[in-house]
Design an enzyme around this catalytic site. Structure first.
Site, PDB file in Angstrom:
ATOM      1  N   TYR A 137       0.802  -1.227   0.000  1.00 26.24           N
ATOM      2  CA  TYR A 137       0.000   0.000   0.000  1.00 26.24           C
ATOM      3  C   TYR A 137       0.833   1.275   0.000  1.00 26.24           C
ATOM      4  O   TYR A 137       0.300   2.355  -0.260  1.00 26.24           O
ATOM      5  CB  TYR A 137      -0.943   0.007   1.214  1.00 26.24           C
ATOM      6  CG  TYR A 137      -2.232  -0.747   0.971  1.00 26.24           C
ATOM      7  CD1 TYR A 137      -2.226  -2.134   0.865  1.00 26.24           C
ATOM      8  CD2 TYR A 137      -3.449  -0.086   0.843  1.00 26.24           C
ATOM      9  CE1 TYR A 137      -3.394  -2.840   0.634  1.00 26.24           C
ATOM     10  CE2 TYR A 137      -4.620  -0.786   0.608  1.00 26.24           C
ATOM     11  CZ  TYR A 137      -4.588  -2.164   0.511  1.00 26.24           C
ATOM     12  OH  TYR A 137      -5.755  -2.848   0.274  1.00 26.24           O
ATOM     13  N   LYS A 187       2.300 -15.656   3.899  1.00 27.13           N
ATOM     14  CA  LYS A 187       2.603 -16.574   2.798  1.00 27.13           C
ATOM     15  C   LYS A 187       4.109 -16.805   2.848  1.00 27.13           C
ATOM     16  O   LYS A 187       4.859 -16.456   1.925  1.00 27.13           O
ATOM     17  CB  LYS A 187       2.144 -15.926   1.474  1.00 27.13           C
ATOM     18  CG  LYS A 187       2.274 -16.797   0.242  1.00 27.13           C
ATOM     19  CD  LYS A 187       1.220 -17.886   0.130  1.00 27.13           C
ATOM     20  CE  LYS A 187       1.479 -18.737  -1.101  1.00 27.13           C
ATOM     21  NZ  LYS A 187       0.574 -19.900  -1.181  1.00 27.13           N
ATOM     22  N   ASP A 220      -3.685 -18.574   1.674  1.00 25.89           N
ATOM     23  CA  ASP A 220      -4.609 -19.333   0.816  1.00 25.89           C
ATOM     24  C   ASP A 220      -5.376 -20.367   1.641  1.00 25.89           C
ATOM     25  O   ASP A 220      -6.594 -20.532   1.484  1.00 25.89           O
ATOM     26  CB  ASP A 220      -3.878 -19.969  -0.383  1.00 25.89           C
ATOM     27  CG  ASP A 220      -2.569 -20.652  -0.012  1.00 25.89           C
ATOM     28  OD1 ASP A 220      -2.144 -20.575   1.155  1.00 25.89           O
ATOM     29  OD2 ASP A 220      -1.970 -21.280  -0.918  1.00 25.89           O
ATOM     30  N   ASP A 244      -6.662  -6.858   3.743  1.00 21.97           N
ATOM     31  CA  ASP A 244      -7.712  -6.258   2.927  1.00 21.97           C
ATOM     32  C   ASP A 244      -8.592  -7.349   2.323  1.00 21.97           C
ATOM     33  O   ASP A 244      -9.819  -7.312   2.407  1.00 21.97           O
ATOM     34  CB  ASP A 244      -7.081  -5.407   1.817  1.00 21.97           C
ATOM     35  CG  ASP A 244      -8.126  -4.855   0.868  1.00 21.97           C
ATOM     36  OD1 ASP A 244      -9.130  -4.308   1.366  1.00 21.97           O
ATOM     37  OD2 ASP A 244      -7.951  -4.993  -0.359  1.00 21.97           O
ATOM     38  N   ASP A 248     -12.706  -8.870   3.467  1.00 17.51           N
ATOM     39  CA  ASP A 248     -13.897  -8.964   2.608  1.00 17.51           C
ATOM     40  C   ASP A 248     -14.489 -10.366   2.704  1.00 17.51           C
ATOM     41  O   ASP A 248     -15.710 -10.541   2.795  1.00 17.51           O
ATOM     42  CB  ASP A 248     -13.554  -8.657   1.141  1.00 17.51           C
ATOM     43  CG  ASP A 248     -13.796  -7.187   0.789  1.00 17.51           C
ATOM     44  OD1 ASP A 248     -13.814  -6.351   1.716  1.00 17.51           O
ATOM     45  OD2 ASP A 248     -13.970  -6.882  -0.413  1.00 17.51           O
TER      46      ASP A 248
HETATM   47  C1  IPM Z   1     -10.740  -1.143   2.620  1.00 18.80           C
HETATM   48  C2  IPM Z   1     -10.791  -0.658   1.200  1.00 18.80           C
HETATM   49  C3  IPM Z   1      -9.573   0.202   0.930  1.00 18.80           C
HETATM   50  C4  IPM Z   1      -8.355  -0.660   1.137  1.00 18.80           C
HETATM   51  C5  IPM Z   1      -9.538   0.869  -0.456  1.00 18.80           C
HETATM   52  C6  IPM Z   1     -10.792   1.652  -0.728  1.00 18.80           C
HETATM   53  C7  IPM Z   1      -8.305   1.726  -0.622  1.00 18.80           C
HETATM   54  O1  IPM Z   1     -10.878  -1.718   0.314  1.00 18.80           O
HETATM   55  O2  IPM Z   1     -10.784  -0.299   3.534  1.00 18.80           O
HETATM   56  O3  IPM Z   1     -10.682  -2.350   2.830  1.00 18.80           O
HETATM   57  O4  IPM Z   1      -7.894  -1.335   0.199  1.00 18.80           O
HETATM   58  O5  IPM Z   1      -7.827  -0.658   2.243  1.00 18.80           O
HETATM   59 MN    MN Z   2     -11.002  -3.657   1.286  1.00 19.87          MN
END
Ligand code: IPM
Ligand code: MN
Length: 341
Positions: A137, A187, A220, A244, A248
């Site tokens: 990042y 990893k 993974d 990140d 999700d």
């Molecule tokens: C999150 C989002 C951000 C990230 C993006 C929008 C830059 O996906 O907060 O998880 O990748 O951290």
């Molecule tokens: Mn994200």
């Protein structure tokens, strides 16, 4: 100030909160989150900041140093979501969100998950601690011969011992207040340089916490366990990009991204921390009162915790426990009625 020079969370007086509704569904879900935390009776003094893709398109400001310096004077920042399809990818993400995370040293991204995996019956509860200021990042790298067949792009991952160690130590300290177990996700079998740094930092910190059990998963494999066996987890610590992606997935196996809350923390309290739902600005459903504000409401509850208002935070979480349906504003109203009822 404590002896270590860290500020402690204020317990009295109004908490000064900077509000960044942002783009798309951001302002809608933030309004509900504010409505709910106001209903707890906690004393808040709020200031709205008009930032996001829409602002950039209007006058070119993403986040100036002057605005950043002003934000830095608040006790906390509550953010909805930023980003609009009319602005090229990266402009708002890097210029606003990542600029805040890096400049305010929000080195912990804490993302709690609770739910029942699709098809599962036993509820799970775990938390991901994502390192929030390093890895791929940071924007290390560049491009050569762009647009030619000989184009080269590199994007390095920056890992410092200090950065990994402070995230890992935070995870162990958190685990001491919970089920006393930390899993490192990385990893190490392929990323042998950064993985080795993380693994040694993890083992060294683990030695300071003999009561805390540990495990290691390749990222993974962790994806499989998130879906098939999330009960094995209490606290997970991982790097910025793995965190990140995994968070999700964590949202998807815990009732959906509409419930996924997130705290960007500066645990040293050298400045404000920032609280935002994990989801994006969802421009396709913006303005229709279709967005689920629960993730924003739960993120605001994390803010209350960090401000020292844990009792109010617990009340908000309890009010969100039973399922709730309806429009964005109806869901906010239902949570408020559960709080005051
Ligand atoms: C999150 C989002 C951000 C990230 C993006 C929008 C830059 O996906 O907060 O998880 O990748 O951290
Ligand atoms: Mn994200």
């Amino acid at each position: 100030m404590t002896q270590s020079g860290q500020h402690t969370a204020p317990q009295r007086g109004a908490h000064r909160i900077a509000i960044i509704g942002g783009d798309g569904i951001g302002p809608e879900v933030t309004a509900e989150a504010l409505k709910v935390i106001r209903a707890t009776g906690v004393d808040l003094e709020t200031t709205e900041f008009d930032l996001g893709g829409h602002r950039y398109l209007r006058d070119g400001e993403v986040l100036s140093d002057a605005t950043l310096a002003e934000l830095a004077t608040y006790d906390a920042i509550l953010l909805g979501a930023v980003g609009t399809p009319d602005v090229p990818p990266g402009v708002i993400e890097r210029g606003l969100l990542l600029k805040m995370r890096f400049s305010l040293d929000l080195y912990i991204n804490q993302r709690p998950f609770a739910g029942t995996a699709p098809g599962g019956t036993v509820p799970h509860e775990f938390v991901v601690i994502r390192e929030n200021t390093e890895g791929p990042y940071v924007g290390e790298g560049g491009v050569l011969r762009k647009g030619t067949p000989f184009e080269v792009a590199t994007q390095g991952s920056v890992n410092t011992r200090m950065g990994a160690e402070r995230a890992i130590r935070y995870a162990f300290e958190l685990a001491m207040t919970r089920r006393k177990h930390v899993t490192l996700v990385h990893k190490t079998n392929v990323l042998t340089f950064s993985g080795d740094l993380w693994e040694r930092a993890f083992n060294d910190v683990a030695a300071e916490f003999p009561e805390v059990g540990t495990a290691y998963n390749h990222v993974d494999a962790a994806c499989i366990y998130f879906v098939q066996d999330p009960h094995r987890y209490d606290v997970i610590v991982t790097d910025n990009l793995f965190g990140d992606i995994l968070t999700d997935l964590g949202g998807a196996v815990s009732g959906g991204i509409g419930l996924a809350s997130s705290a960007n923390l500066n645990p040293a309290r050298t400045g404000p921390s920032m609280f935002e739902p994990s989801h994006g600005s969802a421009p396709d459903i913006a303005g229709k009162s279709l967005a689920n504000p629960i993730a924003a409401i739960l993120s605001a509850a994390l803010m209350l915790d960090f401000l020292g208002e844990t009792e109010a935070g617990d009340r908000v979480r309890a009010a969100c426990e039973e399922p709730v349906t309806g429009s964005t504003t109806q869901i906010g109203d239902t949570i408020v009625s559960r709080l005051v009822g």
